[in-house]
Design a protein around this motif. Structure first.
Motif, PDB file in Angstrom:
ATOM      1  N   LEU A 202      52.229  46.764  34.375  1.00 46.68           N
ATOM      2  CA  LEU A 202      51.629  45.433  34.460  1.00 46.68           C
ATOM      3  C   LEU A 202      52.011  44.725  35.753  1.00 46.68           C
ATOM      4  O   LEU A 202      51.215  43.959  36.306  1.00 46.68           O
ATOM      5  CB  LEU A 202      52.048  44.597  33.249  1.00 46.68           C
ATOM      6  CG  LEU A 202      51.486  45.053  31.900  1.00 46.68           C
ATOM      7  CD1 LEU A 202      51.983  44.146  30.775  1.00 46.68           C
ATOM      8  CD2 LEU A 202      49.953  45.070  31.925  1.00 46.68           C
ATOM      9  N   ALA A 203      53.232  44.992  36.241  1.00 46.64           N
ATOM     10  CA  ALA A 203      53.647  44.407  37.519  1.00 46.64           C
ATOM     11  C   ALA A 203      52.778  44.932  38.649  1.00 46.64           C
ATOM     12  O   ALA A 203      52.340  44.175  39.533  1.00 46.64           O
ATOM     13  CB  ALA A 203      55.121  44.706  37.786  1.00 46.64           C
ATOM     14  N   LEU A 204      52.503  46.237  38.635  1.00 52.96           N
ATOM     15  CA  LEU A 204      51.634  46.817  39.658  1.00 52.96           C
ATOM     16  C   LEU A 204      50.239  46.200  39.614  1.00 52.96           C
ATOM     17  O   LEU A 204      49.655  45.861  40.653  1.00 52.96           O
ATOM     18  CB  LEU A 204      51.542  48.335  39.469  1.00 52.96           C
ATOM     19  CG  LEU A 204      52.766  49.161  39.864  1.00 52.96           C
ATOM     20  CD1 LEU A 204      52.498  50.634  39.598  1.00 52.96           C
ATOM     21  CD2 LEU A 204      53.112  48.943  41.328  1.00 52.96           C
ATOM     22  N   VAL A 205      49.708  46.050  38.396  1.00 51.29           N
ATOM     23  CA  VAL A 205      48.355  45.499  38.243  1.00 51.29           C
ATOM     24  C   VAL A 205      48.291  44.059  38.741  1.00 51.29           C
ATOM     25  O   VAL A 205      47.428  43.701  39.548  1.00 51.29           O
ATOM     26  CB  VAL A 205      47.906  45.574  36.765  1.00 51.29           C
ATOM     27  CG1 VAL A 205      46.596  44.820  36.569  1.00 51.29           C
ATOM     28  CG2 VAL A 205      47.751  47.025  36.322  1.00 51.29           C
ATOM     29  N   ILE A 206      49.221  43.219  38.273  1.00 48.57           N
ATOM     30  CA  ILE A 206      49.144  41.795  38.571  1.00 48.57           C
ATOM     31  C   ILE A 206      49.555  41.484  40.007  1.00 48.57           C
ATOM     32  O   ILE A 206      49.168  40.449  40.562  1.00 48.57           O
ATOM     33  CB  ILE A 206      50.011  40.977  37.577  1.00 48.57           C
ATOM     34  CG1 ILE A 206      49.628  39.498  37.631  1.00 48.57           C
ATOM     35  CG2 ILE A 206      51.487  41.165  37.874  1.00 48.57           C
ATOM     36  CD1 ILE A 206      48.197  39.199  37.241  1.00 48.57           C
TER      37      ILE A 206
END
Length: 289
Positions: A202-206
């Protein structure tokens, strides 16, 4: 079975800023001044945008959203930090820790998307100026802002769901001044691989998707400006403040949170976290300038 027989942690102890009395007073005054100035400046920006008709434009609409966000962003951690300087036992309950972590992550994720929306606004204004009023309509601006808040709080909810399901059996000392992801995960007494994986993905996505939009927008802006007559290149100056905010925010955020493994250099975590908490003040000052 062994984990079940252990006592579950109901509160954490925040180490904060240990040191002699003089240093603690200096740090307290620094954060108090930064917090007061940040809140005051952002409230002024919101009121100015709201009450002045000439400022009812997309750029200032997003700026008001950013000011509102940064007011709450710094309020999630700093008041508790200021109180801790005068508290004998700097503890925080497990529930309050999860709440603080949720809002901190949510506002941080929201800012990622909001900064990308602001970059797109500048792209349309400079690269497609004749279509700007049509493209950046009130409806689109509203949905971009609403989408930024919804995405940020939704991703944070997913992260906190997996973190809150972990067991914490002790020790309960967080070597930080607020509940941050890495120090909290490091205290878990159960397998945290799933929580780490979800946090990392999720960190990569956001982070990477909004950052890609921002970089592409400014790539197009730069290409357009370079083909403009020199007298018209001052249009790029409207992006300077936004670029400063993006640079400060992503430099600290990517270092701190786009990692799957807990960072062991917690003192460095504190330094970077300080820059993140002070970034709203620097952001506001750059826009005012």
């Amino acid at each position: 079975m062994e984990v079940e027989n252990q006592t579950q942690v109901t509160k954490f102890i925040l180490v904060g800023f240990p040191g002699n009395w003089g240093m603690r007073v200096a740090v307290f005054l620094m954060f108090l001044m930064a917090y007061t100035l940040t809140v005051a400046e952002n409230v002024v920006i919101i009121l100015l945008v709201q009450q002045n008709q000439p400022l009812h434009k997309p750029m200032y609409f997003f700026l008001a959203n950013l000011s509102f966000l940064e007011t709450w962003y710094i309020s999630v951690t700093v008041p508790k930090l200021l109180f801790s300087f005068w508290s004998v036992s700097n503890s925080i309950s497990f529930t309050h820790c999860m709440i603080q972590l949720y809002f901190f992550i949510a506002l941080m994720c929201t800012e990622c998307v909001l900064l990308a929306a602001m970059a797109y606004d500048r792209y349309v204004a400079i690269c497609r100026p004749f279509h700007y009023p049509t493209i950046m309509s009130h409806g689109l601006c509203f949905h971009l802002a609403l989408g930024s808040w919804a995405i940020g709080f939704g991703i944070s909810l997913a992260k906190i769901y997996f973190i809150s399901r972990l067991s914490f059996c002790g020790p309960n000392v967080i070597n930080h001044f607020f509940c941050a992801i890495s120090p909290v995960l490091n205290l878990s007494c159960t397998d945290m691989s799933v929580a780490e994986l979800v946090d990392f993905i999720l960190a990569l996505v956001i982070f990477l998707l909004p950052l890609s939009i921002t970089v592409l927008s400014y790539g197009c802006i730069l290409a357009t400006v370079l083909h403009m007559p020199s007298r018209e290149q001052k249009a790029f100056s409207t992006c300077a403040s936004h670029l400063v905010v993006v640079t400060i925010f992503y430099s600290a955020t990517i270092f701190m949170y786009a990692r799957p493994r807990a960072i062991h250099a917690f003192n460095m975590n504190k330094v970077i976290s300080n820059s993140m908490l002070l970034s709203p003040l620097l952001s506001t000052l750059s826009f005012i300038a």
